[in-house]
Design a protein around this motif. Sequence first.
Motif, PDB file in Angstrom:
ATOM      1  N   ASP A 103       0.810  -1.224   0.000  1.00 44.64           N
ATOM      2  CA  ASP A 103       0.000   0.000   0.000  1.00 44.64           C
ATOM      3  C   ASP A 103       0.841   1.270   0.000  1.00 44.64           C
ATOM      4  O   ASP A 103       0.306   2.373   0.111  1.00 44.64           O
ATOM      5  CB  ASP A 103      -0.978   0.008   1.185  1.00 44.64           C
ATOM      6  CG  ASP A 103      -0.282  -0.106   2.531  1.00 44.64           C
ATOM      7  OD1 ASP A 103       0.971  -0.100   2.570  1.00 44.64           O
ATOM      8  OD2 ASP A 103      -0.988  -0.210   3.547  1.00 44.64           O
ATOM      9  N   GLN A 104       2.170   1.144  -0.152  1.00 45.79           N
ATOM     10  CA  GLN A 104       3.038   2.312  -0.197  1.00 45.79           C
ATOM     11  C   GLN A 104       3.485   2.646  -1.618  1.00 45.79           C
ATOM     12  O   GLN A 104       3.368   3.779  -2.067  1.00 45.79           O
ATOM     13  CB  GLN A 104       4.273   2.081   0.690  1.00 45.79           C
ATOM     14  CG  GLN A 104       3.937   1.855   2.145  1.00 45.79           C
ATOM     15  CD  GLN A 104       3.225   3.045   2.765  1.00 45.79           C
ATOM     16  OE1 GLN A 104       3.648   4.188   2.600  1.00 45.79           O
ATOM     17  NE2 GLN A 104       2.133   2.771   3.465  1.00 45.79           N
ATOM     18  N   ALA A 137       4.520   8.922  -9.179  1.00 48.81           N
ATOM     19  CA  ALA A 137       4.837   8.042 -10.302  1.00 48.81           C
ATOM     20  C   ALA A 137       6.266   8.298 -10.754  1.00 48.81           C
ATOM     21  O   ALA A 137       6.696   9.452 -10.864  1.00 48.81           O
ATOM     22  CB  ALA A 137       3.873   8.265 -11.466  1.00 48.81           C
ATOM     23  N   LEU A 138       6.996   7.223 -10.991  1.00 47.74           N
ATOM     24  CA  LEU A 138       8.335   7.301 -11.562  1.00 47.74           C
ATOM     25  C   LEU A 138       8.364   6.337 -12.740  1.00 47.74           C
ATOM     26  O   LEU A 138       8.293   5.120 -12.558  1.00 47.74           O
ATOM     27  CB  LEU A 138       9.400   6.929 -10.531  1.00 47.74           C
ATOM     28  CG  LEU A 138      10.846   6.926 -11.042  1.00 47.74           C
ATOM     29  CD1 LEU A 138      11.273   8.312 -11.530  1.00 47.74           C
ATOM     30  CD2 LEU A 138      11.805   6.427  -9.958  1.00 47.74           C
ATOM     31  N   LEU A 183       4.543   3.129  -9.016  1.00 47.75           N
ATOM     32  CA  LEU A 183       3.342   3.930  -8.803  1.00 47.75           C
ATOM     33  C   LEU A 183       2.931   3.897  -7.335  1.00 47.75           C
ATOM     34  O   LEU A 183       3.066   2.867  -6.665  1.00 47.75           O
ATOM     35  CB  LEU A 183       2.180   3.386  -9.643  1.00 47.75           C
ATOM     36  CG  LEU A 183       2.371   3.350 -11.161  1.00 47.75           C
ATOM     37  CD1 LEU A 183       1.182   2.660 -11.814  1.00 47.75           C
ATOM     38  CD2 LEU A 183       2.543   4.758 -11.721  1.00 47.75           C
ATOM     39  N   SER A 184       2.413   5.025  -6.866  1.00 48.83           N
ATOM     40  CA  SER A 184       1.787   5.073  -5.550  1.00 48.83           C
ATOM     41  C   SER A 184       0.346   4.602  -5.675  1.00 48.83           C
ATOM     42  O   SER A 184      -0.395   5.090  -6.544  1.00 48.83           O
ATOM     43  CB  SER A 184       1.815   6.494  -4.998  1.00 48.83           C
ATOM     44  OG  SER A 184       0.979   6.592  -3.862  1.00 48.83           O
ATOM     45  N   GLU A 189      -7.106   6.139  -6.224  1.00 47.26           N
ATOM     46  CA  GLU A 189      -8.283   6.594  -5.494  1.00 47.26           C
ATOM     47  C   GLU A 189      -9.187   7.386  -6.431  1.00 47.26           C
ATOM     48  O   GLU A 189      -8.730   8.190  -7.245  1.00 47.26           O
ATOM     49  CB  GLU A 189      -7.861   7.470  -4.304  1.00 47.26           C
ATOM     50  CG  GLU A 189      -7.055   6.719  -3.253  1.00 47.26           C
ATOM     51  CD  GLU A 189      -6.508   7.642  -2.173  1.00 47.26           C
ATOM     52  OE1 GLU A 189      -6.758   8.881  -2.263  1.00 47.26           O
ATOM     53  OE2 GLU A 189      -5.820   7.146  -1.270  1.00 47.26           O
ATOM     54  N   ASN A 190     -10.490   7.139  -6.340  1.00 44.29           N
ATOM     55  CA  ASN A 190     -11.504   7.828  -7.144  1.00 44.29           C
ATOM     56  C   ASN A 190     -11.355   7.576  -8.644  1.00 44.29           C
ATOM     57  O   ASN A 190     -11.742   8.418  -9.462  1.00 44.29           O
ATOM     58  CB  ASN A 190     -11.461   9.342  -6.874  1.00 44.29           C
ATOM     59  CG  ASN A 190     -11.703   9.675  -5.417  1.00 44.29           C
ATOM     60  OD1 ASN A 190     -12.609   9.113  -4.786  1.00 44.29           O
ATOM     61  ND2 ASN A 190     -10.887  10.560  -4.853  1.00 44.29           N
TER      62      ASN A 190
END
Length: 257
Positions: A103-104, A137-138, A183-184, A189-190
């Motif tokens: 979740d990180q 994001a990288l 990616l985070s 979300e949403n």
Amino acid sequence: MRDRNAKAQAMVLAAGLGKRMRPITDHMPKPLVPVAGKPMLDHVLDKLALAGFDQAVVNSHYLGQMIVDHVASRTMPRVLCSPEEDLLETGGGVKKALPMLDDQAVLVANADVFWTEGAEPLFDRLTEAFDPDHMDALLAIYPVEGAFGYDGAGDFFWQVDGRLKRRGDAVSAPYFFTGVQILSPRLFENTPDGAFSSNLVYDKALASGRCFGLVHDGDYFHIGTPEALADAEIVIADALAHESTARMAKAAKSGGD
């Protein structure tokens, strides 16, 4: 021994239809097409293993049971399968798998990409460069002019501070996205339920100034058609030989220090 309930920190996207690789993919999903002696998917999973990832999620859709069966006996990394009854595209595929993922931050790679390493392995470079305080994001990017088999107009401009900017209305851009990224999960979300492109989450990160690029410094091969695969095989074999020689020389030097 690793907790089998622990969440994976990496995901490999293997659910595509592989239409451009027909007729090879009439009876085989593209991630299982052999390149340099082993399936494309195994090249990516082996690189994850070398980078220390001991658990990864692999999604599947087209001829998906073949992929599930192929990874069933893998132990490094151990593979958690995320089958998709309906194709969810890149963004939707990652979102569906989020309950199985860290979740990180999550390293996500396409199963059908091929590269050789530069001075340091790409996965190591990405994980070391990702800064969750400033990045959502990288993306690993590559120069348009340097890739074998790539004939597109490019995707991004790479700015002085490392942030990415889309090509937009420009005729071309100097870098394209390789299909490898960190990616985070908060980017999802949403977002919609069901199918959607990862471009949706990239746009969120770009809008907030939290989408960065890292230029891969090894070789990169774009393999989209059977003809491209045939053309690439000899070049890839030569590149892998050079990579192996460099790896052994580095190991010998480290052993002598």
